[in-house]
Write an enzyme that holds these catalytic residues in place. Structure first.
Site, short mmCIF file in Angstrom:
data_model
loop_
_atom_site.label_atom_id
_atom_site.label_comp_id
_atom_site.label_asym_id
_atom_site.label_seq_id
_atom_site.Cartn_x
_atom_site.Cartn_y
_atom_site.Cartn_z
N GLU A 126 4.80 1.56 3.97
CA GLU A 126 6.01 1.50 3.17
C GLU A 126 6.23 0.07 2.64
O GLU A 126 6.14 -0.89 3.40
CB GLU A 126 7.20 1.97 4.02
N THR A 145 8.46 5.89 -3.57
CA THR A 145 7.54 6.56 -2.63
C THR A 145 7.03 7.87 -3.20
O THR A 145 5.84 8.19 -3.12
CB THR A 145 8.24 6.86 -1.30
C1 GP9 Z 1 12.23 8.18 2.33
C2 GP9 Z 1 11.18 7.21 1.99
C3 GP9 Z 1 11.69 6.08 1.14
O1 GP9 Z 1 11.79 9.37 2.88
O2 GP9 Z 1 10.07 7.82 1.51
O3 GP9 Z 1 11.55 6.29 -0.19
P1 GP9 Z 1 11.61 5.08 -1.24
O4 GP9 Z 1 13.02 4.57 -1.26
O5 GP9 Z 1 10.65 4.02 -0.78
O6 GP9 Z 1 11.20 5.68 -2.53
MN MN Z 2 8.60 3.69 -0.40
#
Ligand code: GP9
Ligand code: MN
Length: 644
Positions: A253, A299
């Site tokens: 992430e 994401t």
């Molecule tokens: C939430 C995570 C975050 O499930 O995937 O998403 P983002 O804010 O990074 O798009």
């Molecule tokens: Mn993300």
């Protein structure tokens, strides 16, 4: 004692008040909205008021006593919608959307159990309507048959609009881009209420279906010609080397490549990831010129690009706005070609980014969302489950998958605003004075530690040795709003050029039986991952609609395009229409450069067309391709989470 009669306006205000209270109580007791702060608390309480004023207010335009009837009818419709959502939520932990209503499979599966989902105390949802009917019967004889003066209903509507604006303003302050980025149904209901959510949903669905209706099967031909022409022949040495191997794909992430080998207070921030990159055992290959290509869908866009080799949309997340499209995604292709089982692991609510809908179209067999994990308070921070419990609790589920599998592990803790419990922080924050930049390094370290722990578990379980392990960063973590602090971190001014250079994210891969190549400097992006994997597995990719090319191929195309038309190449970049050499100096573009710019724009347009027009529904990539049947899939621990 003689009661004073209730006037029409009095009747209206009673209706508003009752609907307001009922909606608020429903939000609190029937939905799990995960309220995190005072603003959210206030908005939850406040938001039904605007909707009640607006919708019931329309009744005030009716003539004479009919005002009362209309108030009751509208109140009934709104209550019915609220209650339908409550019942649906009991089974799906989600809200009704127009597409779910039209997918008979969804309601079909609910049909049998609907009786078990309603309870006698649900009659409370009708109490206010009974009160209104009684009030109406008792008072209507005192009401005039004349139409109310327009001024009153207009004033009511103006108040409603004002209430809604205040609501939206506060919501946007707490959660910027709430509506444009279209994250999660839960968020919209939390901030704007279930009535506004229904309007928002209707608007999105209508827009989407018009685009779809206007497309026809000939539209895909131009796209097909283009992608077939861009296709790069596989590298013969690597074609099929990973056939039938388990694939473990790890999503880091918000991880940007500048973290790799970066030293803070004289310490490496991510020693474990660094050890993979500078791998002495020579198992891993690291692409240091790999870029994320995500847009507003963050994401969700990364997931889309990696599994479909399509570009993200310029607005909103295709996961949400095109969640019901037909896709020819990696999980389904692997299943149909080599009988792979696919699974996603992620410690967040399944409806976030509409995953629980779009995953069906991707053909993802299992989705281990937060309902599978221990989400108790000490395990959760920020958006959801902390990465360490995430990985350790995932192990038994991962081991339970049938071979061969394609497993996607999605981390979460290293996410803005980079919160970490002090006793879990093993490196001191940076000292730029910008709190999220400073903490960014602490959650990166935590992610690094959790990854090391996961690798140890994989080795212990025997899964490590013979699996393809692929690690990638989804998108930037530090946005351009933090350029002042970033200047201190990287030691130079963050110009437009530098900003683009910072969009590198890691791509690291281990292929069993193949020596790692160390660090590879080739330019590539997320769009290239799908054809690369297909070729490693021995599946020819030229028949699939894909905009990327195999990263190991000699014919790999070394330009990385971004949703807005920007692109980078090893020798020059184009950013906001301006051209730069590889030192970041502005240059006058040559004819070739301008041509590539045109080509990039055309490529993006074609990709958008695929998504807007839902064009893959017209396309059969191979003789034996079977369109994915979304109705076979359902996710969440309470439902049967199987495909067979
Ligand atoms: C939430 C995570 C975050 O499930 O995937 O998403 P983002 O804010 O990074 O798009
Ligand atoms: Mn993300």
């Amino acid at each position: 004692m003689k009661n004073k009669p209730v006037t029409k306006m009095g009747f209206f205000f009673v209706a508003v008040l009752l609907l307001w209270i009922k909606s608020y109580l429903t939000y609190i007791y029937a939905f799990d909205l995960d309220i995190q702060n005072g603003i959210q608390q206030f908005l939850l309480f406040f938001n039904p008021l605007g909707s009640a004023l607006l919708f019931l207010g329309i009744a005030l335009f009716a003539k004479g006593k009919r005002v009362g009837i209309w108030i009751i009818v509208i109140d009934f419709l709104m209550s019915f919608m609220l209650y339908a959502n409550v019942v649906y939520y009991r089974s799906a932990s989600d809200y009704i959307t127009l597409p779910t209503l039209t997918q008979t499979s969804n309601f079909g599966s609910l049909g049998g159990s609907i009786v078990s989902l309603v309870a006698w105390h649900d009659l409370l949802y009708a109490v206010d309507i009974v009160i209104l009917i009684a009030l109406y019967v008792w008072n209507k004889n005192n009401w005039t048959t004349a139409r109310m003066k327009k001024r009153k209903p207009m004033l009511v509507l103006a108040t409603a609009v004002m209430a809604f604006s205040i609501n939206l303003g506060l919501a946007e302050a707490d959660r910027p881009q709430l509506l444009t980025r279209t994250f999660d149904r839960n968020y919209i209901v939390k901030y704007l209420g279930s009535y506004n959510f229904a309007i928002y949903d209707a608007y999105q669905t209508m827009r989407s279906s018009t685009q779809r209706v206007l497309a026809d099967s000939s539209d895909i031909t131009e796209v097909e010609n283009y992608t077939k022409n861009k296709f790069a022949e596989p590298n013969a040495e690597l074609f099929g080397v990973a056939k039938g191997k388990n694939i473990i794909k790890i999503h880091l992430e918000s991880f940007q490549s500048f973290l790799i080998d970066y030293k803070l207070h004289g310490e490496e921030v991510t020693p474990f990831i660094n050890s993979l990159v500078n791998d002495e055992s020579k198992d891993f290959t690291y692409f240091d010129n790999f870029f994320h290509q995500t847009a507003q869908g963050k994401t969700a866009d990364a997931e889309l690009i990696l599994d479909t080799s399509l570009y993200p949309l310029p607005q909103g997340a295709a996961f949400v706005t095109k969640g019901n499209n037909s896709y020819q995604a990696l999980p389904a292709i692997l299943k149909q070609n080599q009988d792979y089982t696919s699974a996603v692991f992620h410690g967040d609510n399944k409806s976030f980014w509409n995953r629980d809908e779009v995953y069906k179209q991707f053909g993802i067999d299992k989705f281990f969302d937060s309902s599978y994990y221990d989400m108790s308070e000490e395990n959760v921070i920020g958006y959801g489950l902390k990465d360490k419990p995430f990985f350790s609790e995932s192990m038994p589920m991962l081991e339970s998958l049938e071979d061969p599998f394609y497993a996607h592990m999605m981390t979460l803790t290293h996410h803005h605003p980079y919160l970490i419990d002090p006793d879990e922080a093993s490196i001191k924050p940076a000292e730029t004075g910008d709190p999220s930049v400073d903490r960014y390094f602490q959650t990166a370290r935590y992610l690094d530690e959790s990854l090391e722990q996961f690798f140890n578990d994989l080795k212990e379980s025997g899964l490590y040795e013979d699996s393809v392990i692929m690690i990638y960063g989804d998108h930037y973590g530090i946005s351009e709003n933090h350029n002042k602090a970033m200047k201190q971190i990287v030691g130079e001014e963050i110009t437009d050029y530098k900003e683009k250079q910072l969009q590198r994210v890691p791509f690291i891969i281990k292929i069993p039986g193949v020596d790692g190549k160390g660090t590879v400097h080739e330019y590539s992006g997320q769009i290239d991952v799908m054809p690369t994997l297909l070729h490693l597995l021995g599946i020819h990719s030229q028949n699939y609609i894909q905009f990327g090319t195999d990263m190991f191929s000699k014919g790999h195309k070394e330009y990385v395009a971004f949703w807005n038309g920007d692109f980078v190449t090893p020798t020059y970049s184009s950013i906001s229409g301006k051209f730069y050499d590889s030192n970041g100096e502005k240059i006058t573009p040559t004819k070739d450069m301008k041509e590539l710019q045109k080509k990039v724009r055309h490529e993006l347009e074609l990709s958008n067309k695929v998504l807007y027009g839902d064009l893959l529904r017209f396309y059969k990539p191979t003789e034996k391709w079977e369109p994915v049947d979304a109705s076979k899939y359902s996710y969440g621990k309470t439902n049967s989470n199987t495909v067979e």
